[in-house]
Design an enzyme around this catalytic site. Structure first.
Site, PDB file in Angstrom:
ATOM      1  N   SER A 120       1.975   2.064  -5.167  1.00  0.00           N
ATOM      2  CA  SER A 120       2.849   1.018  -6.014  1.00  0.00           C
ATOM      3  C   SER A 120       4.360   1.015  -5.328  1.00  0.00           C
ATOM      4  O   SER A 120       4.345   0.302  -4.703  1.00  0.00           O
ATOM      5  CB  SER A 120       2.889   1.774  -7.459  1.00  0.00           C
ATOM      6  OG  SER A 120       3.215   0.674  -8.259  1.00  0.00           O
ATOM      7  N   HIS A 161      -1.570  -2.982  -8.456  1.00  0.00           N
ATOM      8  CA  HIS A 161      -2.257  -2.813 -10.257  1.00  0.00           C
ATOM      9  C   HIS A 161      -2.695  -4.135 -10.816  1.00  0.00           C
ATOM     10  O   HIS A 161      -2.682  -4.682 -11.816  1.00  0.00           O
ATOM     11  CB  HIS A 161      -1.387  -2.190 -11.022  1.00  0.00           C
ATOM     12  CG  HIS A 161      -0.572  -1.065 -10.565  1.00  0.00           C
ATOM     13  ND1 HIS A 161      -1.073  -0.021 -10.531  1.00  0.00           N
ATOM     14  CD2 HIS A 161       0.780  -0.796 -10.333  1.00  0.00           C
ATOM     15  CE1 HIS A 161      -0.220   1.009  -9.978  1.00  0.00           C
ATOM     16  NE2 HIS A 161       1.173   0.605 -10.065  1.00  0.00           N
TER      17      HIS A 161
END
Length: 204
Positions: A120, A161
């Site tokens: 991320s 995501h």
């Protein structure tokens, strides 16, 4: 030789990551940098990530760069064969790396063989610039950061995501806002991007 594994959620894509690690290195020691989580309320995934590594036989050393001196941080990076930088707030992470003058050093180490795993925020910072991440991440927590230049190790911009809760709206808005401005690469929690020198592959 530049080798990077860029993920959204390490523990959800660990099968892919483990296969690449088996091919790329014999080292079983990982320098685990959780710094990006320092300003997050939810940190449970960090324990899941560490456990995923340990379950596959890796020795994990936690090292928060915000706590240690530039000298110690560079010493740790110089010794590492594998470095993992976790998710969290991208802007805070970049701020702390810049506070310790680690951006040029980390980039040089990666370009000279350090195997880099990003999750991320840890994946987003390898882009040329991270300002696009402000759609999802709060810039305000990085009070000392006024330059959003990233590691610039790839020429694209990861949207982690994608279509994953609780980031569905944020990831869609990022794509809508930047799709005509930046070369976006979208990955969900179970995918990873393998970067080898100047080539990359999205692994599902």
């Amino acid at each position: 030789m530049k080798n990077m594994i860029l993920t959204s959620s390490l523990y959800e894509s660990m099968g892919i990551v483990k296969k690449i690690l088996d091919e790329k290195t014999e080292s079983k020691k990982i320098l685990f940098i959780p710094t990006a989580t320092n300003v997050d309320e939810y940190k449970q995934y960090i324990h899941l990530t560490q456990k995923a590594f340990e379950d596959f036989g890796y020795e994990v050393e936690n090292f928060d760069v915000s706590v240690f001196s530039e000298e110690i941080a560079k010493e740790k990076l110089s010794e590492a064969k594998i470095v993992f930088i976790s998710g969290g707030n991208t802007f805070y992470l970049l701020q702390e790396l810049k506070r310790k003058n680690l951006i040029p050093y980390l980039k040089e180490r990666i370009e000279n063989g350090l195997l880099y795993i990003g999750e991320s925020a840890g994946s987003v910072i390898v882009a040329p610039d991270i300002e696009y991440a402000s759609v999802i991440d709060d810039k305000i927590v990085a009070t000392e950061l006024d330059d959003y230049t990233g590691l610039n190790l790839v020429d694209f911009y990861i949207v982690p995501h994608f279509e994953e809760e609780p980031f569905v709206e944020g990831s869609r808005n990022t794509v809508e806002l930047y799709k005509d401005k930046l070369d976006l690469k979208l990955i969900n929690n179970k995918e990873a991007i393998l970067v080898e020198n100047n080539n990359f592959t999205i692994l599902k």
